[in-house]
Scaffold this motif. Sequence first.
Motif, mmCIF file in Angstrom:
data_model
loop_
_atom_site.group_PDB
_atom_site.id
_atom_site.type_symbol
_atom_site.label_atom_id
_atom_site.label_comp_id
_atom_site.label_asym_id
_atom_site.label_seq_id
_atom_site.Cartn_x
_atom_site.Cartn_y
_atom_site.Cartn_z
ATOM 1 N N LEU A 1 3.090 74.735 -8.169
ATOM 2 C CA LEU A 1 2.619 73.594 -7.390
ATOM 3 C C LEU A 1 2.979 72.349 -8.180
ATOM 4 O O LEU A 1 2.505 72.167 -9.303
ATOM 5 C CB LEU A 1 1.101 73.644 -7.187
ATOM 6 C CG LEU A 1 0.491 74.958 -6.709
ATOM 7 C CD1 LEU A 1 -1.013 74.802 -6.526
ATOM 8 C CD2 LEU A 1 1.139 75.414 -5.410
ATOM 9 N N ALA A 2 3.806 71.488 -7.618
ATOM 10 C CA ALA A 2 4.309 70.330 -8.352
ATOM 11 C C ALA A 2 3.991 69.047 -7.601
ATOM 12 O O ALA A 2 4.377 68.886 -6.442
ATOM 13 C CB ALA A 2 5.815 70.444 -8.569
ATOM 14 N N SER A 3 3.289 68.141 -8.277
ATOM 15 C CA SER A 3 2.922 66.852 -7.693
ATOM 16 C C SER A 3 3.472 65.730 -8.555
ATOM 17 O O SER A 3 3.217 65.688 -9.758
ATOM 18 C CB SER A 3 1.395 66.729 -7.603
ATOM 19 O OG SER A 3 1.018 65.401 -7.289
ATOM 20 N N GLY A 4 4.217 64.815 -7.941
ATOM 21 C CA GLY A 4 4.782 63.698 -8.688
ATOM 22 C C GLY A 4 4.556 62.384 -7.969
ATOM 23 O O GLY A 4 4.432 62.339 -6.739
ATOM 24 N N GLN A 5 4.506 61.312 -8.726
ATOM 25 C CA GLN A 5 4.371 59.992 -8.113
ATOM 26 C C GLN A 5 5.645 59.606 -7.361
ATOM 27 O O GLN A 5 6.745 60.049 -7.693
ATOM 28 C CB GLN A 5 4.060 58.944 -9.178
ATOM 29 C CG GLN A 5 2.682 59.074 -9.791
ATOM 30 C CD GLN A 5 2.300 57.853 -10.600
ATOM 31 O OE1 GLN A 5 2.702 56.728 -10.291
ATOM 32 N NE2 GLN A 5 1.517 58.058 -11.652
ATOM 33 N N THR A 6 5.469 58.737 -6.368
ATOM 34 C CA THR A 6 6.607 58.260 -5.579
ATOM 35 C C THR A 6 7.162 56.958 -6.163
ATOM 36 O O THR A 6 6.624 56.396 -7.114
ATOM 37 C CB THR A 6 6.178 58.028 -4.121
ATOM 38 O OG1 THR A 6 5.078 57.108 -4.102
ATOM 39 C CG2 THR A 6 5.748 59.326 -3.469
ATOM 40 N N ALA A 7 8.249 56.467 -5.554
ATOM 41 C CA ALA A 7 8.876 55.217 -5.967
ATOM 42 C C ALA A 7 7.856 54.071 -5.900
ATOM 43 O O ALA A 7 6.916 54.123 -5.103
ATOM 44 C CB ALA A 7 10.071 54.928 -5.060
ATOM 45 N N PRO A 8 8.018 53.077 -6.751
ATOM 46 C CA PRO A 8 9.209 52.772 -7.548
ATOM 47 C C PRO A 8 9.269 53.436 -8.915
ATOM 48 O O PRO A 8 10.318 53.393 -9.562
ATOM 49 C CB PRO A 8 9.112 51.249 -7.716
ATOM 50 C CG PRO A 8 7.628 50.998 -7.771
ATOM 51 C CD PRO A 8 7.039 51.957 -6.783
ATOM 52 N N LYS A 9 8.199 54.065 -9.373
ATOM 53 C CA LYS A 9 8.191 54.597 -10.739
ATOM 54 C C LYS A 9 8.438 56.092 -10.805
ATOM 55 O O LYS A 9 8.689 56.632 -11.884
ATOM 56 C CB LYS A 9 6.864 54.254 -11.421
ATOM 57 C CG LYS A 9 6.668 52.751 -11.612
ATOM 58 C CD LYS A 9 5.334 52.432 -12.244
ATOM 59 C CE LYS A 9 5.166 50.930 -12.414
ATOM 60 N NZ LYS A 9 3.844 50.571 -12.966
ATOM 61 N N GLY B 1 8.991 61.235 -6.529
ATOM 62 C CA GLY B 1 8.355 61.975 -5.435
ATOM 63 C C GLY B 1 8.729 63.439 -5.512
ATOM 64 O O GLY B 1 8.630 64.072 -6.560
ATOM 65 N N GLN B 2 9.185 64.000 -4.373
ATOM 66 C CA GLN B 2 9.656 65.385 -4.314
ATOM 67 C C GLN B 2 8.593 66.390 -4.768
ATOM 68 O O GLN B 2 8.900 67.391 -5.429
ATOM 69 C CB GLN B 2 10.929 65.548 -5.172
ATOM 70 C CG GLN B 2 12.071 64.624 -4.806
ATOM 71 C CD GLN B 2 12.596 64.849 -3.389
ATOM 72 O OE1 GLN B 2 12.497 65.941 -2.852
ATOM 73 N NE2 GLN B 2 13.127 63.811 -2.776
ATOM 74 N N SER B 3 7.337 66.124 -4.454
ATOM 75 C CA SER B 3 6.295 67.118 -4.713
ATOM 76 C C SER B 3 6.577 68.348 -3.861
ATOM 77 O O SER B 3 7.018 68.229 -2.713
ATOM 78 C CB SER B 3 4.925 66.545 -4.372
ATOM 79 O OG SER B 3 4.660 65.397 -5.155
ATOM 80 N N MET B 4 6.299 69.531 -4.406
ATOM 81 C CA MET B 4 6.676 70.748 -3.685
ATOM 82 C C MET B 4 5.848 71.946 -4.099
ATOM 83 O O MET B 4 5.198 71.955 -5.148
ATOM 84 C CB MET B 4 8.163 71.041 -3.885
ATOM 85 C CG MET B 4 8.589 71.293 -5.314
ATOM 86 S SD MET B 4 10.405 71.491 -5.483
ATOM 87 C CE MET B 4 10.936 69.771 -5.534
ATOM 88 N N VAL B 5 5.880 72.959 -3.239
ATOM 89 C CA VAL B 5 5.293 74.260 -3.518
ATOM 90 C C VAL B 5 6.434 75.265 -3.539
ATOM 91 O O VAL B 5 7.233 75.319 -2.601
ATOM 92 C CB VAL B 5 4.254 74.654 -2.450
ATOM 93 C CG1 VAL B 5 3.668 76.029 -2.773
ATOM 94 C CG2 VAL B 5 3.160 73.599 -2.348
ATOM 95 N N ILE B 6 6.493 76.072 -4.610
ATOM 96 C CA ILE B 6 7.618 76.981 -4.818
ATOM 97 C C ILE B 6 7.123 78.415 -4.919
ATOM 98 O O ILE B 6 6.136 78.713 -5.595
ATOM 99 C CB ILE B 6 8.394 76.599 -6.099
ATOM 100 C CG1 ILE B 6 8.866 75.140 -6.007
ATOM 101 C CG2 ILE B 6 9.580 77.530 -6.331
ATOM 102 C CD1 ILE B 6 9.501 74.613 -7.268
ATOM 103 N N ASP B 7 7.832 79.299 -4.247
ATOM 104 C CA ASP B 7 7.540 80.731 -4.226
ATOM 105 C C ASP B 7 7.887 81.371 -5.576
ATOM 106 O O ASP B 7 8.752 80.863 -6.306
ATOM 107 C CB ASP B 7 8.381 81.377 -3.118
ATOM 108 C CG ASP B 7 8.167 82.856 -2.995
ATOM 109 O OD1 ASP B 7 7.194 83.270 -2.338
ATOM 110 O OD2 ASP B 7 8.982 83.629 -3.567
#
Length: 269
Positions: A211-219, A222-228
Amino acid sequence: MDTLKVAVGQFPASNDIEENKQFISQLVSKAAMAKVELLVLPEASMCSFASELNVLREMSQRHTPDFIEFIKQLSIQHNMHIVVGVLSLNKDPAEQRVQNQLLVLNNKGEVISQYNKIHVYDAFKFKESDKVQPGTLYEDGSMFGIFKIKEFCFGLINCYDLRFPELARALVSRGVNVLSISANWIPGAYKEMHWDLLLRTRAVENTSYVLASGQTAPKGVGQSMVIDPMGFVLASCGEQVGIQVQDLSIKRIEEVRELLPCLANRRLV
């Protein structure tokens, strides 16, 4: 007990604490509507860790307790576990640098896990260690952030930690089957590709959900995702503020680990 509804959320944190709270409230509300049991939020959700040290210290002193109380009330109100990134003053008064922490609050508002970032971001011409003290290592492994919900065992990873496979493997060796990664993955040459590649690699080599959560632009990218556990992306937020919801399955983890028993086949530990 063998399934869990989770979500990853993303937004652009700044030093406007109230704006950050508004973003988080919106994300939690959307997750609650989807009956999410665990929401993962980004690193430094409270404020911008790129600020000068004096600003980070002031933010930590003035706002961290209130911010944690805010998350506590959201978790209680919506009956939800929440992973969130905060900055805190060091317990050692002689240490001026702050701590970059991930906290886990359960659906009763209790802090059930706390992790101080081990690998601070001294790379790509940035030096986080000037402002953030790396987490202390202990022989008993008590520095790791591990928590359980139902049959799922989660291990916390904070941004730059992702580049160190030994951390993920140490967590998995302690029973973790879901890696929870919170980040403010800074844009730059090849950086978005690294984010995707490293997340999927950690899933495959550890046959674990990510489970990956990242801040969005401008800093952030983004691209938060859930991976199998086999490494393919089940859900992704793209670049916009929002969440993605996914059901995790213990049966799926067991199936993958039977088919691909690389953890059982290890010869070097």
